[in-house]
Design an enzyme around this catalytic site. Structure first.
Site, short mmCIF file in Angstrom:
data_model
loop_
_atom_site.label_atom_id
_atom_site.label_comp_id
_atom_site.label_asym_id
_atom_site.label_seq_id
_atom_site.Cartn_x
_atom_site.Cartn_y
_atom_site.Cartn_z
N GLU A 1 33.28 36.28 41.92
CA GLU A 1 34.49 36.73 41.22
C GLU A 1 34.64 36.03 39.87
O GLU A 1 34.53 34.80 39.78
CB GLU A 1 35.72 36.47 42.11
CG GLU A 1 37.04 36.87 41.49
CD GLU A 1 37.11 38.33 41.06
OE1 GLU A 1 36.66 39.21 41.82
OE2 GLU A 1 37.59 38.59 39.94
N THR B 1 37.07 44.43 38.97
CA THR B 1 36.19 44.31 40.13
C THR B 1 35.72 45.68 40.61
O THR B 1 34.55 45.88 40.94
CB THR B 1 36.93 43.62 41.29
OG1 THR B 1 37.17 42.27 40.95
CG2 THR B 1 36.10 43.64 42.57
N HIS C 1 39.42 33.52 41.02
CA HIS C 1 40.15 34.59 40.33
C HIS C 1 41.31 33.97 39.59
O HIS C 1 41.90 33.00 40.06
CB HIS C 1 40.65 35.60 41.38
CG HIS C 1 41.19 36.88 40.80
ND1 HIS C 1 42.38 36.93 40.12
CD2 HIS C 1 40.70 38.14 40.82
CE1 HIS C 1 42.59 38.18 39.73
NE2 HIS C 1 41.59 38.94 40.14
N ASP D 1 31.19 39.55 38.33
CA ASP D 1 31.72 40.90 38.14
C ASP D 1 32.26 41.14 36.73
O ASP D 1 32.14 42.22 36.19
CB ASP D 1 32.77 41.27 39.21
CG ASP D 1 34.00 40.39 39.21
OD1 ASP D 1 33.97 39.29 38.62
OD2 ASP D 1 35.01 40.80 39.81
N HIS D 2 32.86 40.13 36.12
CA HIS D 2 33.43 40.30 34.77
C HIS D 2 33.88 38.94 34.27
O HIS D 2 33.77 37.94 34.98
CB HIS D 2 34.61 41.28 34.78
CG HIS D 2 35.62 40.98 35.85
ND1 HIS D 2 36.50 39.94 35.78
CD2 HIS D 2 35.83 41.58 37.06
CE1 HIS D 2 37.24 39.92 36.87
NE2 HIS D 2 36.85 40.90 37.68
C1 GP9 Z 1 40.93 41.87 44.84
C2 GP9 Z 1 39.83 41.38 44.02
C3 GP9 Z 1 40.24 41.20 42.58
O1 GP9 Z 1 40.66 42.34 46.10
O2 GP9 Z 1 38.64 42.05 44.21
O3 GP9 Z 1 40.07 42.27 41.74
P1 GP9 Z 1 40.16 42.07 40.14
O4 GP9 Z 1 41.56 41.64 39.83
O5 GP9 Z 1 39.18 41.01 39.75
O6 GP9 Z 1 39.78 43.36 39.55
MN MN Z 2 37.12 40.68 39.79
#
Ligand code: GP9
Ligand code: MN
Length: 732
Positions: A262, A310, A427, A488-489
């Protein structure tokens, strides 16, 4: 007391009084549902306040419409009808939620089969004794009318007053919307999760929201035809990058384990944080993987997500197509479009698929999208430890606990499996104080709190991944798997980057769009235990290229799938990385970002390109924009439904259910008997759950960790595992 009751009954005997009575009853029932039936994850007073008020504006607006009717019969019928409709919508959701942990959308209603799957036969079973609360008002109201305690009011309600009620409720709703937007900016445009909308705006608004979503999606969809596929098919054919023989099929038949890191950016790799006059390696374990010669590690992979964050990353990795220019593909189309995603493709090679994620299953519409992708299992938050303020935060369970809790499900998966772990602890807002036992890694000392916490949560993620690897080795899963890790980003947004600059040895003052673009790099590593030719590969690519790369590693011909990326290991891979915004791209030579052009190697801005440069830039720009365009026509037109170019067929989402998954896994083990390939069966029906995070295991079974000559290909998962020499060498 009696007098108050009398006055109240008198008030209820007026038309306005009757409308308000229905409103209050509806409000009470909604509060009951919020508290008892739905898990809205309400945090803080502000959200409590929003949830508390949100049934009122639209409730008043709708029931208040009855006031426009002059004739008494009509007024009462319309008021009661609207009230009943609101009530039916409420209770349907309450019951549906018990089975699906999500709200009824217009899509689900249109595909009525899946509603009946939840509300048909099973509906009766889903009733609870206390549901009587939902119905108790009806006999009371009937009784009061019957006993003439409440009387019908024959006087028509003043037209202007009716209008005032409509205007007032509309104003209240606007205020509600405004307050909701403060709590969660872009609530409606980004569509994070259905429960966010319900929590902030209530169920009637959610119906409108979901209706609009369906309408928008269907508009494009109904215009599309099989004809539109032609240019896409041509594109895919002409952009096919043939696999490199040295890599094609090297992981054939192995388990595939994806670790979604994440908000993890490439700059964290090998990064050392200076704090208290010392240097702290942020992600020692991931660094060791990055440099291991069992790993194909990439240094120039860019994230290509937009508002779907995500979910965009997942969409690219699973389907080989981009997310949308606006909003999230998974939210808007994921549950309805025909898709040929990795789990479905791999199911044809005998793979079982599963996702593990410590957040609610409805977030990013995962629970419905995953069915369209053909995921056999989805272990969401409901399968893991109960959330407490110690073990979780707003995006779900802490990673280590999620990993540990997952083992009892992972070990029952039939092998080979395709399993994805979506981590969350790293996150935003990167609050280490929430990761219980892991407090300790120093904070950075910029003036931006978000940046300061980022390193510690990344360090936590690193150690969570390490414990998972330790488990894989101890349980004997490591050798016959490949583990793919990707960020992911970004975790630090462009607006914060100038504050980050000094930590990267740069100057905040001269920080540029080029620097922002370069920070969009994310890790992408394929760990192939037993392989000794791992290396760091500098090829420029993006997340869109990851699926074709995986297919070729697994020995699957990717040429017949409508995917717009290219195998990163192929000699024919074109190094043009498009961001999910028109005209933004990176090649090894040029970077075009936020309206400026740079030399990718030096970072120097190109303000006056010569004709050759101009031509090269234009070619790259066209190639990048075209890739997006091809993907978008497939996504918004739902074009794969017309596609005849392979014999994959279509997923039937009704074949999938994500409830009682452990039972389902065990049933298959039983049916297969000796043929069962789950880790659990292979180990003589002994659980491996206690092998997680147990350093003592290493001491007990030293032979499993000794350096032996590595064996290529598959290893029997039931035999003792042996780490490959290369991995051992590189291990921390
Ligand atoms: C939530 C998680 C976060 O289930 O995958 O998503 P994001 O805020 O990073 O798009
Ligand atoms: Mn994410």
């Amino acid at each position: 007391m009696k007098k108050i009751a009398r006055n109240l009954l008198n008030f209820m005997s007026t038309r306005l009084g009757f409308v308000l009575t229905l409103l209050v009853v509806y409000w009470l029932k909604t509060m009951w549902a919020y508290a008892i039936d739905f898990n809205l994850d309400i945090q803080g007073l502000y959200q409590v306040f929003l949830a508390f008020i949100n049934p009122l504006p639209l409730g008043l607006l709708l029931i208040g419409l009855a006031l426009y009717f002059k004739r008494s019969k009509l007024f009462y019928s319309v008021a009661i009808l609207i009230y009943l409709l609101l009530f039916i919508w409420l209770i349907s959701n309450a019951i549906y939620y018990r089975e699906f942990s999500d709200f009824v959308t217009v899509n689900t209603m249109l595909a009525s089969s899946s509603v009946s799957a939840g509300l048909g036969e099973a509906a009766l079973e889903l009733f609870r004794p206390w549901d009587i609360i939902y119905l108790i008002d009806i006999p009371i109201l009937v009784y009061l009318f019957y006993k003439k305690q409440i009387r019908f009011d024959q006087r028509p309600f003043n037209k202007r007053a009716s209008f005032a009620i409509t205007a007032l409720s509309t104003m209240l709703f606007t205020a509600n919307l405004f307050l909701a937007e403060i709590d969660r900016p872009q609530l409606l445009t980004r569509g994070f999760s259905n429960y966010y909308v319900v929590r902030a705006l209530g169920l009637p608004a959610f119906l409108g929201y979901s209706g609009n979503q369906t309408y928008q999606a269907n508009k494009e969809r109904s215009k599309a035809s099989a004809e539109d596929l032609k240019p896409v098919e041509d594109y895919v054919k002409s952009h096919y990058a043939a696999p490199d023989k040295n890599y094609f099929g090297i992981a054939k038949g192995r388990n595939v384990i994806y670790l979604h890191l994440e908000s993890f950016q490439q700059f964290l790799i090998d990064y050392k944080l200076k704090a208290q006059d010392k240097e702290y390696e942020v992600t020692p374990f991931l660094n060791s993987l990055y440099h291991s010669n069992s790993t194909l590690a990439f240094s120039n992979i860019f994230n290509q997500v937009k508002a779907g964050k995500t979910s965009d990353a997942e969409t690219m990795l699973e389907t080989g197509l981009f997310g949308l220019n606006q909003g999230s593909f998974m939210v808007n189309y994921g549950g309805t479009n025909t898709q040929q995603a990795a789990p479905f493709i791999l199911s044809k090679q005998g793979y079982t698929s599963a996702v593990f994620h410590g957040n609610a299953g409805s977030f990013w519409n995962r629970n419905t999208t995953y069915k369209q992708w053909g995921y056999n299992y989805f272990f969401d938050q409901s399968y893991f430890s109960k959330l407490t303020s110690q073990n979780s935060f707003q995006y779900g369970l802490n990673d280590k606990i999620m990993f540990k809790d997952s083992i009892k499900y992972l070990e029952h998966l039939q092998q080979p499996f395709y399993a994805k772990y979506i981590t969350v602890s790293n996150h935003y807002p990167y609050t280490t104080s929430l990761i219980g036992d892991e407090i300790g890694f120093p904070q950075a000392t910029t003036k931006d709190e978000t940046i300061n916490g980022y390193f510690a949560t990344a360090n936590y993620l690193d150690s969570a991944v390490k414990s998972f690897f330790d488990y894989l080795k101890a349980a004997g899963l490591y050798e016959n798997s490949i583990i793919v890790l990707y960020g992911d980003h970004y975790g630090i947004s462009n607006s914060r980057n100038p504050a980050l600059a000094p930590l990267l040895g740069k100057d905040s003052e001269t920080w540029s769009s080029y620097d922002n673009a370069m920070l969009q790099r994310v890790p992408y590593m394929v760990v192939v235990p037993g392989m000794n030719s791992g290396k760091i590969i500098d090829t420029f690519g993006g997340q869109i290229d990851i699926l074709p790369t995986l297919e070729h590693l697994l020995g699957i011909d990717s040429s017949k799938y409508l995917q717009v990326g290219q195998d990163l290991l192929s000699a024919q891979h074109q190094q043009i990385v498009t961001f999910r915004s028109t005209n933004n791209f990176v090649t090894p030579k040029y970077t075009s970002y936020s309206g400026r052009i740079y030399n990718t190697q030096t970072g120097a801005e190109i303000t006056n390109p010569d004709p050759t440069t101009q031509k090269e830039l234009e070619d790259a720009r066209n190639a990048a924009n075209n890739q997006l365009k091809m993907s978008d026509t497939v996504q918004t037109g739902d074009l794969i439904r017309f596609y005849q170019g392979n014999d994959l067929g279509k997923v039937n989402s009704k074949d999938y259910s994500y409830t009682h998954s452990l039972k389902a896994e065990e049933k298959i083990e039983k049916q297969k008997g000796d043929q069962s390939t789950s880790l659990y069966s292979k180990r003589g029906n002994v659980s491996t759950a206690d092998l997680f995070d147990s350093p003592s295991y290493r001491a007990l079974h030293p032979e499993q960790f000794e350096t032996t000559s590595s064996q290529e290909g598959q290893a029997d998962s039931s035999s003792s595992s042996s780490s490959s020499s290369s991995q051992e060498k590189a291990g921390p």
